[in-house]
Design a protein around this motif. Structure first.
Motif, short mmCIF file in Angstrom:
data_model
loop_
_atom_site.label_atom_id
_atom_site.label_comp_id
_atom_site.label_asym_id
_atom_site.label_seq_id
_atom_site.Cartn_x
_atom_site.Cartn_y
_atom_site.Cartn_z
N ALA A 17 0.81 -1.22 0.00
CA ALA A 17 0.00 0.00 0.00
C ALA A 17 0.84 1.27 0.00
O ALA A 17 0.30 2.37 -0.06
N GLY A 18 2.17 1.14 0.11
CA GLY A 18 3.03 2.32 0.00
C GLY A 18 3.77 2.73 1.25
O GLY A 18 4.22 3.87 1.36
N GLU A 93 -3.94 1.99 3.02
CA GLU A 93 -4.90 1.01 2.53
C GLU A 93 -4.79 0.88 1.03
O GLU A 93 -4.33 1.79 0.34
N ALA A 94 -5.20 -0.26 0.48
CA ALA A 94 -5.31 -0.44 -0.97
C ALA A 94 -6.24 -1.62 -1.21
O ALA A 94 -6.37 -2.51 -0.36
N SER A 95 -6.86 -1.64 -2.37
CA SER A 95 -7.77 -2.74 -2.69
C SER A 95 -6.98 -4.01 -2.98
O SER A 95 -5.79 -3.98 -3.32
N ARG A 101 -1.46 -6.79 -7.91
CA ARG A 101 -0.65 -6.29 -9.03
C ARG A 101 0.70 -5.78 -8.54
O ARG A 101 1.74 -6.06 -9.16
N ARG A 102 0.68 -5.04 -7.43
CA ARG A 102 1.94 -4.49 -6.92
C ARG A 102 2.87 -5.58 -6.41
O ARG A 102 4.08 -5.53 -6.64
N GLN A 103 2.32 -6.55 -5.71
CA GLN A 103 3.15 -7.65 -5.20
C GLN A 103 3.75 -8.46 -6.35
O GLN A 103 4.92 -8.85 -6.30
N SER A 143 -4.95 3.13 -3.65
CA SER A 143 -5.29 2.32 -4.83
C SER A 143 -5.18 3.12 -6.12
O SER A 143 -4.71 2.60 -7.14
N ASN A 144 -5.64 4.37 -6.09
CA ASN A 144 -5.66 5.18 -7.31
C ASN A 144 -4.67 6.34 -7.26
O ASN A 144 -4.82 7.31 -8.00
#
Length: 288
Positions: A17-18, A93-95, A101-103, A143-144
């Motif tokens: 999530a960053g 947080e992230a969806s 996708r990031r992982q 997420s966005n």
């Protein structure tokens, strides 16, 4: 000892999530950042860094990478507060689909995945982080957001501590894409006539003056603005009295292109005039 929350942050959140990006931004802002700290050392490091004046501002990243030690976070935070420290908690947080996708892009396994599926690890992480997310002072859904937008959110929230003030993020969005999960308050602009049905305005956005004039010039929009900004001003006073220093205001319309964008810009302008540092994010602009 009673340490203000303004110089102590606990950063946590979902893997992917960053957290690392936020840690980098905080370092650039002059914060002393400790990453992946086992919770049992939380009070010790705070007393050594903040308590002795070694650094004016300390950010500590705590998450599930600490494995079995993560279960001790709750008691560690209680101990910290019992000693008079009042940390702010930032949760990222992230969806699920974005985290996947990031992982996969970094080709690293999820810390709780084990021999199972990636989604199993994500589900387990959400369970473990449920309490800290529920009690967080600031939740940011990345997420966005690209890295520059995330950095802007962090700078807006933690870049200047000279005056304690409610820091606002006003997010425009389209209901067709879902309500922002990190919103504290949500307003619906679908009661205002839609510029989409005006052929000359349809290609434009709420950032263009003809659309903004069309939306904001409607009598109901003017009445809403006056009343809603007054409501937000009331929230501002109450939030600050309760120690809450961040608010995310979500302004929605059908597609997030016209009405919500124009209204978000105007609300942000009025909040700044009242002294609240305010960032505007147009989440769905350009998706159509």
């Amino acid at each position: 000892m009673d340490e203000s929350s303004g110089n102590l942050i606990i950063v946590s959140g979902m893997s992917g999530a960053g957290r690392s990006s936020v840690a980098d931004v905080l370092e650039d802002l002059g914060w002393f950042v400790v990453d992946n700290l086992p919770p049992m050392f939380l009070t010790t490091i705070v007393e050594q860094v903040v308590g002795t004046g070694a650094s004016p501002r300390l950010a500590i990243v705590v998450d599930v990478r600490t494995g079995m030690f993560f279960d001790e976070l709750g008691s560690a935070l209680e101990d910290l507060r019992a000693k008079g420290y009042r940390p702010l908690t930032l949760f990222l947080e992230a969806s699920d689909d974005v985290i996947v996708r990031r992982q996969e892009s970094v080709r690293r396994p999820h810390p709780l995945q084990g021999d199972g599926r990636l989604l199993t690890g994500i589900e387990r992480e959400r369970e473990l982080l449920g309490d800290i997310r529920a009690g967080a002072d600031l939740v940011i859904d990345t997420s966005n957001l690209n890295i520059h937008q995330l950095a802007a959110r962090i700078v807006n929230a933690f870049g200047d501590e000279e005056k304690i003030e409610l820091r606002a993020t006003v997010v425009s969005f389209g209901f067709k894409y879902g309500i922002p999960v990190d919103a504290d308050v949500v307003a619906d602009m679908r009661f205002v006539p839609n510029p989409f049905w005006q052929p000359d305005l349809r290609p434009m956005t709420g950032q263009d003056k003809p659309v903004s004039d069309f939306v904001l010039g409607h009598p109901l929009a003017q009445q809403f603005l006056q009343n809603y900004v007054d409501v937000l001003d009331t929230l501002r006073t109450g939030y600050l009295n309760e120690g809450k220093r961040f608010v995310t205001v979500a302004i929605g319309c059908t597609g997030g292109k016209h009405r919500s964008v124009a209204m978000a810009e105007e609300i942000a302008k009025r909040l700044r005039e009242k002294g609240s540092p305010t960032l505007v994010v147009h989440r769905d602009l350009g998706r159509e």
